[in-house]
Design an enzyme around this catalytic site. Structure first.
Site, PDB file in Angstrom:
ATOM      1  N   HIS A 137      -9.744   2.325  -1.309  1.00  0.00           N
ATOM      2  CA  HIS A 137      -8.239   1.901  -1.456  1.00  0.00           C
ATOM      3  C   HIS A 137      -7.886   0.978  -2.329  1.00  0.00           C
ATOM      4  CE1 HIS A 137      -4.361   1.327   0.165  1.00  0.00           C
ATOM      5  NE2 HIS A 137      -4.739   0.436   0.989  1.00  0.00           N
ATOM      6  N   CYS A 162       0.630   3.260   5.935  1.00  0.00           N
ATOM      7  CA  CYS A 162       1.134   1.842   6.466  1.00  0.00           C
ATOM      8  C   CYS A 162       0.960   0.820   4.911  1.00  0.00           C
ATOM      9  CB  CYS A 162       0.066   1.508   7.483  1.00  0.00           C
ATOM     10  SG  CYS A 162      -1.534   1.136   7.171  1.00  0.00           S
ATOM     11  N   CYS A 206       0.865  -1.260   0.246  1.00  0.00           N
ATOM     12  CA  CYS A 206      -0.049  -0.221   0.113  1.00  0.00           C
ATOM     13  C   CYS A 206       0.823   1.094  -0.121  1.00  0.00           C
ATOM     14  CB  CYS A 206      -1.014  -0.070   1.268  1.00  0.00           C
ATOM     15  SG  CYS A 206      -1.933  -1.385   1.428  1.00  0.00           S
TER      16      CYS A 206
HETATM   17  C1  LIG Z   1      -1.910  -1.322   4.418  1.00  0.00           C
HETATM   18  C2  LIG Z   1      -3.613  -1.318   4.302  1.00  0.00           C
HETATM   19  O1  LIG Z   1      -4.029  -0.572   3.604  1.00  0.00           O
HETATM   20  S1  LIG Z   1      -4.342  -2.806   4.659  1.00  0.00           S
HETATM   21  C3  LIG Z   1      -5.751  -2.408   4.039  1.00  0.00           C
HETATM   22  C4  LIG Z   1      -5.988  -3.176   2.797  1.00  0.00           C
HETATM   23  N1  LIG Z   1      -7.463  -3.406   2.565  1.00  0.00           N
HETATM   24  C5  LIG Z   1      -7.881  -4.505   2.934  1.00  0.00           C
HETATM   25  O2  LIG Z   1      -7.722  -5.298   3.860  1.00  0.00           O
HETATM   26  C6  LIG Z   1      -9.633  -4.756   2.564  1.00  0.00           C
HETATM   27  C7  LIG Z   1     -10.338  -4.965   3.857  1.00  0.00           C
HETATM   28  N2  LIG Z   1     -11.850  -5.064   3.409  1.00  0.00           N
HETATM   29  C8  LIG Z   1     -12.575  -6.118   3.027  1.00  0.00           C
HETATM   30  O3  LIG Z   1     -11.738  -7.135   3.064  1.00  0.00           O
HETATM   31  C9  LIG Z   1     -13.927  -6.229   2.630  1.00  0.00           C
HETATM   32  O4  LIG Z   1     -14.278  -4.785   2.426  1.00  0.00           O
HETATM   33  C10 LIG Z   1     -14.862  -6.552   4.078  1.00  0.00           C
HETATM   34  C11 LIG Z   1     -14.456  -7.795   4.576  1.00  0.00           C
HETATM   35  C12 LIG Z   1     -14.396  -5.451   5.123  1.00  0.00           C
HETATM   36  C13 LIG Z   1     -16.403  -6.290   3.944  1.00  0.00           C
HETATM   37  O5  LIG Z   1     -16.709  -6.955   2.488  1.00  0.00           O
HETATM   38  P1  LIG Z   1     -17.946  -7.100   2.296  1.00  0.00           P
HETATM   39  O6  LIG Z   1     -18.741  -7.780   3.425  1.00  0.00           O
HETATM   40  O7  LIG Z   1     -18.060  -7.374   0.971  1.00  0.00           O
HETATM   41  O8  LIG Z   1     -18.560  -5.571   2.430  1.00  0.00           O
HETATM   42  P2  LIG Z   1     -20.001  -4.906   2.036  1.00  0.00           P
HETATM   43  O9  LIG Z   1     -19.731  -3.918   0.996  1.00  0.00           O
HETATM   44  O10 LIG Z   1     -20.917  -5.957   1.257  1.00  0.00           O
HETATM   45  O11 LIG Z   1     -20.479  -4.254   3.256  1.00  0.00           O
HETATM   46  C14 LIG Z   1     -21.162  -5.025   4.187  1.00  0.00           C
HETATM   47  C15 LIG Z   1     -22.425  -4.386   4.591  1.00  0.00           C
HETATM   48  O12 LIG Z   1     -22.052  -3.098   5.443  1.00  0.00           O
HETATM   49  C16 LIG Z   1     -22.690  -2.061   4.624  1.00  0.00           C
HETATM   50  N3  LIG Z   1     -21.728  -0.777   4.851  1.00  0.00           N
HETATM   51  C17 LIG Z   1     -20.548  -0.893   4.339  1.00  0.00           C
HETATM   52  N4  LIG Z   1     -20.111   0.458   4.353  1.00  0.00           N
HETATM   53  C18 LIG Z   1     -20.955   1.069   4.964  1.00  0.00           C
HETATM   54  C19 LIG Z   1     -21.356   2.544   5.604  1.00  0.00           C
HETATM   55  N5  LIG Z   1     -20.279   3.323   5.228  1.00  0.00           N
HETATM   56  N6  LIG Z   1     -22.522   2.967   5.818  1.00  0.00           N
HETATM   57  C20 LIG Z   1     -23.296   2.092   6.120  1.00  0.00           C
HETATM   58  N7  LIG Z   1     -23.415   0.769   5.693  1.00  0.00           N
HETATM   59  C21 LIG Z   1     -22.277   0.414   5.189  1.00  0.00           C
HETATM   60  C22 LIG Z   1     -23.144  -2.306   3.653  1.00  0.00           C
HETATM   61  O13 LIG Z   1     -24.153  -1.749   2.799  1.00  0.00           O
HETATM   62  C23 LIG Z   1     -23.342  -3.914   3.553  1.00  0.00           C
HETATM   63  O14 LIG Z   1     -24.657  -4.036   4.070  1.00  0.00           O
HETATM   64  P3  LIG Z   1     -25.601  -5.300   3.564  1.00  0.00           P
HETATM   65  O15 LIG Z   1     -24.996  -6.500   4.148  1.00  0.00           O
HETATM   66  O16 LIG Z   1     -26.964  -4.985   4.338  1.00  0.00           O
HETATM   67  O17 LIG Z   1     -25.657  -5.031   2.117  1.00  0.00           O
END
Ligand SMILES: CC(=O)SCCNC(=O)CCNC(=O)[C@H](O)C(C)(C)COP(=O)(O)OP(=O)(O)OC[C@H]1O[C@@H](n2cnc3c(N)ncnc32)[C@H](O)[C@@H]1OP(=O)(O)O
Length: 429
Positions: free
Chosen positions: A386, A416, A96
Site C-alpha cells: 500500500h 479509508c 490514502c
Molecule cells: C488508511 C490506511 O491505509 S492506514 C494504513 C497505513 N499503513 C500503515 O500504517 C503501515 C502499517 N505497517 C507497518 O507499520 C509495518 O509493516 C509493521 C509494523 C506492521 C510490520 O513491520 P515489520 O516488523 O518491519 O514487518 P516485517 O516485514 O519485518 O514482518 C515481520 C515478520 O512477519 C513476517 N510476515 C509478514 N507478512 C507475512 C505473511 N504474509 N506470511 C508470513 N509471514 C509474514 C515476516 O516474514 C517477518 O518475519 P521475521 O520476523 O521472522 O523476519
C-alpha cells in the site's frame, strides 16, 4: 450572438490503468524518488495507449509523503514524461484516498465538459520520506539566509547546538492523537470484536487471489516492470491462515490481534489511470473498460468522538448508495482497500449492524451483508502492498478491467484514509 452553451454532464470512461510493481520500503526502489516512480507510471500509460507527445486535458496526482522540492509533483512528472509539455497538471493530497480523489477530480471535469481526457494517479515512497531539520535549527537557517552583516551571521551560527542535528522524521501517525494508523485500527478492532482468525483468513486469501490473478495474466496490461521488479514484492503466494497465526502482534499490545501479516506493509510505488469521454476514446481508437458513475467522500470525528479513525467509508458508502438509488447488494464486485484486515472486517460488520444503522446512519435497517466471494477478487493491499497515494489507481484499474472482462455489471470501491476520511466510488460497465 450565438446562444450560450450550457455544460452537459458527460459519461466518464476509464480507458485503462498502469502501475509499477509495488515494492517493500527500503527495498528495490530505495533510491527512486516520487517523481521517478510517477513518471514511470505515466510513461507506462503513454506506451500502452500510444500517447507520445499527446496533450492530455489535465493530470492530477499526489503523494502523501512529499519533499518540499516537489512543489507540483504532478507537473514535474509530466515534464519528465513522454506526454506533451503542454499538458497541465496539479497535485492533490487526501492521505490514502489521494489516488481515488485525483481520479474523481478529473472525472468531474470530464463530466462537466471542461476537459476531454485526463490522467490521474498517485505515488508514495516511505524509503525516501522527507526529513525536516530540527525546528530551532530551521529558524536559525532562515534568519541566516537574510542576515545582512558578517557579525549577524556569526551570532546566528553561534546559536547552533549539537542537538539541532537531530532531524524531524515524519511518523506514520495522526498529528491530533499521536497514535499510528495501526494503533487506531487496533482500537477499532477491539470495539467491533474482530477476531485474529478472521483477519488472518482475509490476509491469506488476499495473497492467494493476487497470486492467481498474476498467474492468469490479469495484470499483464496493468503492471509495467520497474527496476527489475515484475510483480509486487510483498506478495507471498504460499500465505496461509495457519502460517499467519504464528506472527506476533504488531499493534494493540501483547494481546493485540493485528500483525505484520494482516496489516499492510510500508510500501513504495506509483499508479496512474487514463480517463476520457467516449468520443475521445473513439477518436484515439481506444476501448472503454468501464465508466465512473458515482463518488462520495465522508469524514468522522475520531479526535473528540467515539468513531474509529478508518471508519469514514462506513458513512460514505450508504450516502453514495442513496444518491445512486442502489442497495449494498447491487454489486458484482467490491473493492475495499485493505489498510488492515481488521478495518475491512469492521466496516463490513458496521454495515450489518442494526444499531450502527439506526444511531449513526439514521437508517431503519442496516445495509446488510455482502457476498464475500465478490470481495477483492484479485487480492488487495494486504498482498500487493500500500504505497498510500497509489492505492486508488491500483483499485480503479483493477475493477475497471474486472468489469470489462465480465462484460457487464457494477463495482463498489471503498477506501479509508488517515485524518478520519473515506473516499468511495461506483464503476459500471
Ligand atoms: C488508511 C490506511 O491505509 S492506514 C494504513 C497505513 N499503513 C500503515 O500504517 C503501515 C502499517 N505497517 C507497518 O507499520 C509495518 O509493516 C509493521 C509494523 C506492521 C510490520 O513491520 P515489520 O516488523 O518491519 O514487518 P516485517 O516485514 O519485518 O514482518 C515481520 C515478520 O512477519 C513476517 N510476515 C509478514 N507478512 C507475512 C505473511 N504474509 N506470511 C508470513 N509471514 C509474514 C515476516 O516474514 C517477518 O518475519 P521475521 O520476523 O521472522 O523476519
Amino acid at each position: 450572438m450565438p446562444p450560450k452553451k450550457t455544460p452537459a454532464v458527460r459519461k466518464v470512461a476509464i480507458i485503462g490503468g498502469n502501475r509499477i510493481p509495488f515494492a517493500r520500503s527500503n527495498g528495490p526502489y530505495a533510491k527512486a524518488s516520487n517523481q521517478d516512480m510517477l513518471t514511470a507510471a505515466i510513461d507506462g500509460l503513454v506506451s500502452r495507449f500510444s500517447l507520445q507527445g499527446e496533450v492530455i486535458g489535465e493530470v492530477a496526482a499526489g503523494a502523501v509523503l512529499k519533499h518540499s522540492k516537489d512543489f507540483n509533483l504532478a507537473r514535474e512528472s509530466v515534464l519528465g514524461s513522454k506526454l506533451s509539455p503542454a499538458t497541465p497538471a496539479s497535485d492533490i493530497q487526501m492521505a490514502c484516498g489521494t489516488g481515488l480523489q485525483a481520479i474523481i477530480t478529473v472525472a468531474n471535469k470530464i463530466a462537466l465538459g471542461q476537459i476531454d481526457s485526463a490522467i490521474a494517479g498517485g505515488v508514495d515512497t516511505t524509503s525516501d520520506a522527507p526529513l525536516a531539520v530540527n525546528e530551532d535549527l530551521r529558524q536559525i537557517l532562515i534568519q541566516l539566509n537574510s542576515a545582512k552583516t558578517v557579525g549577524d551571521r556569526l551570532r546566528l551560527i553561534a546559536k547552533i547546538r549539537p542537538g539541532h542535528i537531530v532531524p524531524a522524521i515524519p511518523r506514520n501517525a495522526e498529528p491530533r492523537t499521536g497514535l499510528s494508523m495501526g494503533e487506531h485500527a487496533a482500537l477499532t478492532a477491539k470495539v467491533w470484536e474482530i477476531s485474529r482468525e478472521a483477519q488472518d483468513e482475509l490476509a491469506a486469501s488476499s495473497h492467494q487471489k493476487l497470486a492467481a490473478a498474476y498467474d492468469r495474466g490479469f495484470f499483464d496490461d496493468l503492471v509495467t516492470p520497474f527496476l527489475k521488479l515484475a510483480r509486487d514484492q510483498n506478495l507471498r503466494p504460499d500465505s496461509t491462515a495457519e502460517k499467519l497465526a504464528k506472527l506476533k502482534p504488531a499493534f494493540g499490545g501483547p494481546d493485540g490481534t493485528m500483525t505484520a501479516g494482516n496489516s499492510t506493509p510500508l510500501t513504495d510505488g506509483a499508479s496512474t489511470v487514463l480517463l476520457a469521454t467516449d468520443e475521445w476514446a473513439k477518436a484515439h481508437k481506444l476501448p472503454v473498460l468501464a465508466y465512473l458513475t458515482f463518488s462520495q467522500t465522508a469524514a468522522v470525528d475520531y479526535v473528540h468522538g467515539d468513531e474509529g479513525l478508518l471508519m469514514a467509508p462506513a458513512y460514505a458508502v450508504p450516502r453514495m448508495l442513496a444518491r445512486a438509488g442502489l442497495s449494498l447488494q447491487d454489486f458484482d464486485f467490491y473493492e475495499i482497500h485493505e489498510a488492515f484486515a481488521s478495518q475491512v472486517l469492521a466496516t463490513l460488520k458496521a454495515w450489518e449492524d442494526p444499531a450502527f444503522a439506526k444511531e449513526k446512519l439514521d437508517l431503519d435497517a442496516p445495509l446488510g451483508a455482502i457476498d464475500r466471494a465478490k470481495l477483492n477478487v484479485n487480492g488487495s493491499s494486504l498482498a500487493a502492498g500500500h504505497p498510500f497515494a497509489a492505492t486508488g489507481g491500483r483499485i480503479v484499474a483493477t475493477l475497471a478491467k474486472l468489469l470489462h472482462e465480465k462484460g457487464s455489471g457494477r463495482g463498489l470501491i471503498s477506501i479509508c484514509a488517515a485524518g478520519g476520511q473515506g473516499v468511495t466510488a461506483i464503476l459500471e460497465k
